[in-house]
Design an enzyme around this catalytic site. Structure first.
Site, PDB file in Angstrom:
ATOM      1  N   LYS A  42       0.810  -1.204   0.000  1.00  0.00           N
ATOM      2  CA  LYS A  42       0.000   0.000   0.000  1.00  0.00           C
ATOM      3  C   LYS A  42       0.854   1.269   0.000  1.00  0.00           C
ATOM      4  O   LYS A  42       0.393   2.339  -0.369  1.00  0.00           O
ATOM      5  CB  LYS A  42      -0.889   0.016   1.266  1.00  0.00           C
ATOM      6  CG  LYS A  42      -1.856  -1.125   1.351  1.00  0.00           C
ATOM      7  CD  LYS A  42      -2.626  -1.049   2.696  1.00  0.00           C
ATOM      8  CE  LYS A  42      -3.557  -2.212   2.870  1.00  0.00           C
ATOM      9  NZ  LYS A  42      -4.203  -2.179   4.207  1.00  0.00           N
ATOM     10  N   GLY A  43       2.088   1.136   0.479  1.00  0.00           N
ATOM     11  CA  GLY A  43       2.888   2.327   0.783  1.00  0.00           C
ATOM     12  C   GLY A  43       3.108   3.289  -0.366  1.00  0.00           C
ATOM     13  O   GLY A  43       3.207   4.497  -0.167  1.00  0.00           O
ATOM     14  N   GLU A  98       7.913   2.278  -5.683  1.00  0.00           N
ATOM     15  CA  GLU A  98       7.880   1.968  -4.245  1.00  0.00           C
ATOM     16  C   GLU A  98       7.974   3.255  -3.429  1.00  0.00           C
ATOM     17  O   GLU A  98       8.471   4.276  -3.917  1.00  0.00           O
ATOM     18  CB  GLU A  98       9.084   1.089  -3.883  1.00  0.00           C
ATOM     19  CG  GLU A  98       8.777  -0.385  -3.840  1.00  0.00           C
ATOM     20  CD  GLU A  98       7.965  -0.779  -2.603  1.00  0.00           C
ATOM     21  OE1 GLU A  98       7.261   0.076  -2.033  1.00  0.00           O
ATOM     22  OE2 GLU A  98       8.036  -1.949  -2.219  1.00  0.00           O
ATOM     23  N   ASP A  99       7.536   3.204  -2.195  1.00  0.00           N
ATOM     24  CA  ASP A  99       7.709   4.363  -1.317  1.00  0.00           C
ATOM     25  C   ASP A  99       9.088   4.349  -0.666  1.00  0.00           C
ATOM     26  O   ASP A  99       9.726   5.388  -0.526  1.00  0.00           O
ATOM     27  CB  ASP A  99       6.612   4.421  -0.240  1.00  0.00           C
ATOM     28  CG  ASP A  99       6.482   3.120   0.526  1.00  0.00           C
ATOM     29  OD1 ASP A  99       6.797   2.046  -0.024  1.00  0.00           O
ATOM     30  OD2 ASP A  99       6.064   3.168   1.695  1.00  0.00           O
ATOM     31  N   ASP A 102      14.218  -0.291   2.108  1.00  0.00           N
ATOM     32  CA  ASP A 102      14.749  -0.331   3.471  1.00  0.00           C
ATOM     33  C   ASP A 102      15.826  -1.431   3.495  1.00  0.00           C
ATOM     34  O   ASP A 102      16.967  -1.193   3.091  1.00  0.00           O
ATOM     35  CB  ASP A 102      13.559  -0.645   4.389  1.00  0.00           C
ATOM     36  CG  ASP A 102      13.788  -0.329   5.837  1.00  0.00           C
ATOM     37  OD1 ASP A 102      14.895  -0.583   6.320  1.00  0.00           O
ATOM     38  OD2 ASP A 102      12.866   0.148   6.510  1.00  0.00           O
ATOM     39  N   LYS A 131      16.631   4.100   2.104  1.00  0.00           N
ATOM     40  CA  LYS A 131      17.286   4.000   3.412  1.00  0.00           C
ATOM     41  C   LYS A 131      18.492   3.069   3.254  1.00  0.00           C
ATOM     42  O   LYS A 131      18.492   1.922   3.688  1.00  0.00           O
ATOM     43  CB  LYS A 131      16.286   3.442   4.439  1.00  0.00           C
ATOM     44  CG  LYS A 131      16.685   3.693   5.867  1.00  0.00           C
ATOM     45  CD  LYS A 131      15.729   3.017   6.845  1.00  0.00           C
ATOM     46  CE  LYS A 131      14.529   3.830   7.213  1.00  0.00           C
ATOM     47  NZ  LYS A 131      13.716   3.209   8.294  1.00  0.00           N
ATOM     48  N   PHE A 152      12.151   5.884  11.926  1.00  0.00           N
ATOM     49  CA  PHE A 152      10.838   5.361  11.571  1.00  0.00           C
ATOM     50  C   PHE A 152      10.023   6.487  10.940  1.00  0.00           C
ATOM     51  O   PHE A 152       9.716   7.484  11.585  1.00  0.00           O
ATOM     52  CB  PHE A 152      10.111   4.776  12.780  1.00  0.00           C
ATOM     53  CG  PHE A 152       8.874   4.050  12.348  1.00  0.00           C
ATOM     54  CD1 PHE A 152       8.969   2.776  11.793  1.00  0.00           C
ATOM     55  CD2 PHE A 152       7.631   4.643  12.429  1.00  0.00           C
ATOM     56  CE1 PHE A 152       7.835   2.118  11.332  1.00  0.00           C
ATOM     57  CE2 PHE A 152       6.488   3.988  11.976  1.00  0.00           C
ATOM     58  CZ  PHE A 152       6.601   2.723  11.431  1.00  0.00           C
ATOM     59  N   ASP A 159       3.033   4.124   6.812  1.00  0.00           N
ATOM     60  CA  ASP A 159       2.064   4.035   7.897  1.00  0.00           C
ATOM     61  C   ASP A 159       2.697   3.737   9.256  1.00  0.00           C
ATOM     62  O   ASP A 159       3.834   3.276   9.351  1.00  0.00           O
ATOM     63  CB  ASP A 159       1.063   2.908   7.603  1.00  0.00           C
ATOM     64  CG  ASP A 159       1.694   1.535   7.718  1.00  0.00           C
ATOM     65  OD1 ASP A 159       2.716   1.293   7.051  1.00  0.00           O
ATOM     66  OD2 ASP A 159       1.182   0.695   8.500  1.00  0.00           O
ATOM     67  N   ARG A 165      -1.152   7.158   6.537  1.00  0.00           N
ATOM     68  CA  ARG A 165      -0.715   7.139   5.142  1.00  0.00           C
ATOM     69  C   ARG A 165      -1.200   8.391   4.413  1.00  0.00           C
ATOM     70  O   ARG A 165      -0.661   8.779   3.388  1.00  0.00           O
ATOM     71  CB  ARG A 165      -1.276   5.919   4.412  1.00  0.00           C
ATOM     72  CG  ARG A 165      -0.767   4.579   4.911  1.00  0.00           C
ATOM     73  CD  ARG A 165      -1.192   3.484   3.944  1.00  0.00           C
ATOM     74  NE  ARG A 165      -1.150   2.164   4.556  1.00  0.00           N
ATOM     75  CZ  ARG A 165      -0.090   1.366   4.569  1.00  0.00           C
ATOM     76  NH1 ARG A 165       1.036   1.766   4.019  1.00  0.00           N
ATOM     77  NH2 ARG A 165      -0.144   0.169   5.127  1.00  0.00           N
TER      78      ARG A 165
HETATM   79  C1  PRP Z   1       7.173  -1.293   3.108  1.00  0.00           C
HETATM   80  C2  PRP Z   1       7.463  -0.493   1.855  1.00  0.00           C
HETATM   81  C3  PRP Z   1       8.232  -1.448   0.996  1.00  0.00           C
HETATM   82  C4  PRP Z   1       8.959  -2.312   1.991  1.00  0.00           C
HETATM   83  C5  PRP Z   1      10.386  -1.892   2.078  1.00  0.00           C
HETATM   84  O1  PRP Z   1       6.047  -2.079   2.867  1.00  0.00           O
HETATM   85  O2  PRP Z   1       6.277  -0.066   1.228  1.00  0.00           O
HETATM   86  O3  PRP Z   1       7.371  -2.241   0.201  1.00  0.00           O
HETATM   87  O4  PRP Z   1       8.316  -2.124   3.262  1.00  0.00           O
HETATM   88  O5  PRP Z   1      11.069  -2.611   3.055  1.00  0.00           O
HETATM   89  P1  PRP Z   1      12.270  -3.579   2.729  1.00  0.00           P
HETATM   90  O6  PRP Z   1      13.220  -2.857   1.818  1.00  0.00           O
HETATM   91  O7  PRP Z   1      12.856  -3.839   4.090  1.00  0.00           O
HETATM   92  O8  PRP Z   1      11.728  -4.823   2.097  1.00  0.00           O
HETATM   93  P2  PRP Z   1       5.199  -2.764   4.032  1.00  0.00           P
HETATM   94  O9  PRP Z   1       5.622  -4.180   4.181  1.00  0.00           O
HETATM   95  O10 PRP Z   1       5.248  -1.913   5.268  1.00  0.00           O
HETATM   96  O11 PRP Z   1       3.746  -2.787   3.444  1.00  0.00           O
HETATM   97  P3  PRP Z   1       2.850  -1.527   3.019  1.00  0.00           P
HETATM   98  O12 PRP Z   1       3.472  -0.968   1.761  1.00  0.00           O
HETATM   99  O13 PRP Z   1       1.508  -2.117   2.783  1.00  0.00           O
HETATM  100  O14 PRP Z   1       2.878  -0.532   4.165  1.00  0.00           O
END
Ligand code: PRP
Length: 179
Positions: A42-43, A98-99, A102, A131, A152, A159, A165
């Site tokens: 969703k991000g 992607e948002d 990480d 990040k 964070f 979120d 969001r």
């Molecule tokens: C978040 C973000 C990325 C992912 C990045 O998604 O939107 O998809 O984490 O993290 P990583 O590089 O450690 O894999 P999340 O799992 O929180 O789901 P969401 O997008 O629905 O909030």
């Protein structure tokens, strides 16, 4: 978590200005060729919808849903493909949106998925936030908006336990405010 404890990292104006610049780079790269923009829910929903408004080639939007976080503030280290149904992307220009990158596990999962399932014309990975300090894989986005520290982050798609969001800016909370 009290919203009043959020410190602003990127204002709405800073986000929108950077997104326009990213779109300009992409418009140059694609040079009018058709693009399939794949928004990772969703991000990425806010970023993707704002970014595509500035892209000026023929474009289709696709949405997939992945999840790696445990519900609040920690990554599970495992990527769940909640819904990854996509059309035939063979021979297409694919732009994954992607948002945040990480650990990079989600990005790696997606790039491997694309490689295994399609012979695309091009696959580019774009993330609003990078990040780099948290990376446990070797993936790097082809485009990113801002490099961020290991905080964070909340807002503009990101979120806290499903909330916030909808904020037009990105803020961060100190660890103590999250407990
Ligand atoms: C978040 C973000 C990325 C992912 C990045 O998604 O939107 O998809 O984490 O993290 P990583 O590089 O450690 O894999 P999340 O799992 O929180 O789901 P969401 O997008 O629905 O909030």
């Amino acid at each position: 978590m009290n919203i009043n404890n959020l410190k602003i990292l990127f204002t709405e104006e800073q986000l929108q200005e950077r997104i326009k610049k990213l779109a300009e780079e992409m418009n140059k790269f694609y040079n009018g060729e058709e693009v399939y923009a794949v928004c990772v829910l969703k991000g990425a929903v806010m970023f993707a919808t704002d970014l595509v408004k500035h892209l000026d080639m023929p474009l289709k939007m696709e949405f997939i849903r992945l999840s790696s976080y445990n519900g609040n503030t920690s990554t599970s280290g495992k990527v769940n493909a909640v819904d990854i149904s996509l059309p035939d992307l063979n021979g297409k220009n694919v732009l994954i949106i992607e948002d945040i990158v990480d650990t990079g596990l989600t990005a790696k999962f997606l790039l491997d998925f694309m490689n295994c399932n399609f012979h695309t014309k091009s696959t580019k990975f774009c993330s609003l936030l990078d990040k780099k300090i948290a990376r446990v894989t070797e993936v790097e986005p082809d485009y990113y908006g801002f490099e961020v520290d290991d905080k964070f982050l909340i807002g503009y798609g990101l979120d806290y336990d499903g909330y916030y969001r909808n904020l037009r800016y990105i803020g961060y909370a100190e660890k103590s405010a999250l407990e």
